[in-house]
Design an enzyme around this catalytic site. Structure first.
Site, PDB file in Angstrom:
ATOM      1  N   ASN A 178       2.138   0.257  -7.557  1.00  0.00           N
ATOM      2  CA  ASN A 178       0.844  -0.398  -7.797  1.00  0.00           C
ATOM      3  C   ASN A 178       0.948  -1.920  -7.951  1.00  0.00           C
ATOM      4  O   ASN A 178      -0.054  -2.628  -7.841  1.00  0.00           O
ATOM      5  CB  ASN A 178       0.148   0.190  -9.038  1.00  0.00           C
ATOM      6  CG  ASN A 178      -0.470   1.558  -8.786  1.00  0.00           C
ATOM      7  OD1 ASN A 178      -0.630   2.354  -9.707  1.00  0.00           O
ATOM      8  ND2 ASN A 178      -0.820   1.854  -7.532  1.00  0.00           N
ATOM      9  N   ASP A 200      -6.598   9.160 -10.414  1.00  0.00           N
ATOM     10  CA  ASP A 200      -6.927   8.598  -9.106  1.00  0.00           C
ATOM     11  C   ASP A 200      -8.436   8.598  -8.837  1.00  0.00           C
ATOM     12  O   ASP A 200      -9.150   9.471  -9.320  1.00  0.00           O
ATOM     13  CB  ASP A 200      -6.218   9.425  -8.028  1.00  0.00           C
ATOM     14  CG  ASP A 200      -5.825   8.591  -6.837  1.00  0.00           C
ATOM     15  OD1 ASP A 200      -6.206   7.403  -6.786  1.00  0.00           O
ATOM     16  OD2 ASP A 200      -5.153   9.123  -5.939  1.00  0.00           O
TER      17      ASP A 200
HETATM   18  C1  IPE Z   1      -6.501   4.897  -9.771  1.00  0.00           C
HETATM   19  O1  IPE Z   1      -7.596   4.596  -8.991  1.00  0.00           O
HETATM   20  C2  IPE Z   1      -6.059   3.720 -10.641  1.00  0.00           C
HETATM   21  C3  IPE Z   1      -4.726   3.215 -10.376  1.00  0.00           C
HETATM   22  C4  IPE Z   1      -3.906   3.655  -9.450  1.00  0.00           C
HETATM   23  C5  IPE Z   1      -4.250   2.116 -11.206  1.00  0.00           C
HETATM   24  P1  IPE Z   1      -7.419   3.937  -7.551  1.00  0.00           P
HETATM   25  O2  IPE Z   1      -7.462   2.465  -7.721  1.00  0.00           O
HETATM   26  O3  IPE Z   1      -6.222   4.485  -6.888  1.00  0.00           O
HETATM   27  O4  IPE Z   1      -8.747   4.412  -6.836  1.00  0.00           O
HETATM   28  P2  IPE Z   1      -8.921   4.774  -5.289  1.00  0.00           P
HETATM   29  O5  IPE Z   1      -7.851   5.751  -4.933  1.00  0.00           O
HETATM   30  O6  IPE Z   1      -8.823   3.515  -4.527  1.00  0.00           O
HETATM   31  O7  IPE Z   1     -10.292   5.392  -5.233  1.00  0.00           O
HETATM   32 MG    MG Z   2      -5.826   5.869  -5.380  1.00  0.00          MG
END
Ligand code: IPE
Ligand code: MG
Length: 209
Positions: A50, A2
């Site tokens: 996601n 994350d």
């Molecule tokens: C993690 O980084 C990557 C995935 C979930 C694919 P994020 O995209 O969740 O990054 P933040 O939480 O917005 O900083």
């Molecule tokens: Mg995230």
């Protein structure tokens, strides 16, 4: 893994640049984990939720998984066996495009004989949906629903219990990751966003074992 988006935001970069850096960092951490003699490393690459992100971001992340599963030479050099955990490709809700499926299958087959660390990538994964499917299958087993029959019907029954669960980027709560497998796990919380998670961070997490 994350915090890719926040890592990028702080630098005035698009979120996709954070994901790219996050993928590079995974390659670095895999090398370090092998040096530390870690037997099993499991990472949350992409969740069942996601898919709701903007299309261009999802497309970028899919490409990065193709790249990650394409690092076969590197994994073989490190004697790392790669595995995947997630919704079966033929399940009704699965959305993994063919080119990612192919990369996953090829990486698993090409590293199957490696005897070192097992790197498991969770892609299109959700702990709750894994449990629903496991309980559903366990019902049909001779003993019915038991701890053993649920364990045996998880996506990857060979995955051992989690020793340390790492949460990056200042998130101090449990996520939908390896819910069954992480009963009893120590939790390492860090403010570092995933792209900044380095050897010192890994060692601090390992100190909890
Ligand atoms: C993690 O980084 C990557 C995935 C979930 C694919 P994020 O995209 O969740 O990054 P933040 O939480 O917005 O900083
Ligand atoms: Mg995230």
């Amino acid at each position: 893994m994350d915090g890719n988006g926040r890592w990028a935001g702080k630098r005035g970069l698009p979120r996709t640049a954070g994901h790219t850096e996050g993928e590079e960092n995974l390659a670095r951490i895999v090398r370090i984990a092998v040096r530390r003699n870690i037997g099993w490393l499991t990472v949350f690459g992409f969740s069942t939720e996601n898919w709701r992100r903007p299309r261009p971001e999802v497309r970028h992340i899919l490409g990065l998984h193709e790249k990650l599963f394409g690092r076969v030479d590197e994994l073989n050099e490190l004697n790392v066996r790669i595995q995947w955990i997630g919704r079966p490709f033929d399940s009704p809700e699965a959305r993994t495009p063919r080119y990612v499926q192919r990369a996953i299958r090829k990486a698993i087959a090409s590293t199957a004989d490696n005897t070192g660390m097992v790197l498991t990538v969770a892609f299109d994964y959700g702990g709750r949906s894994e449990l629903v499917a496991a309980v559903d299958s366990a019902r049909q087993s001779p003993d019915g629903v038991t701890t053993d029959s649920i364990s045996a019907n998880l996506c990857l029954p060979e995955l051992p219990p989690v020793d340390v669960l790492v949460r990056t980027s200042g998130e101090r709560r449990v996520s939908n990751f390896l819910l069954w497998q992480s009963a009893g796990a120590a939790i390492y919380f860090t403010d570092a966003p995933w792209p900044d998670f380095d050897a010192a961070e890994l060692d601090a997490a390992l100190a909890l074992t």
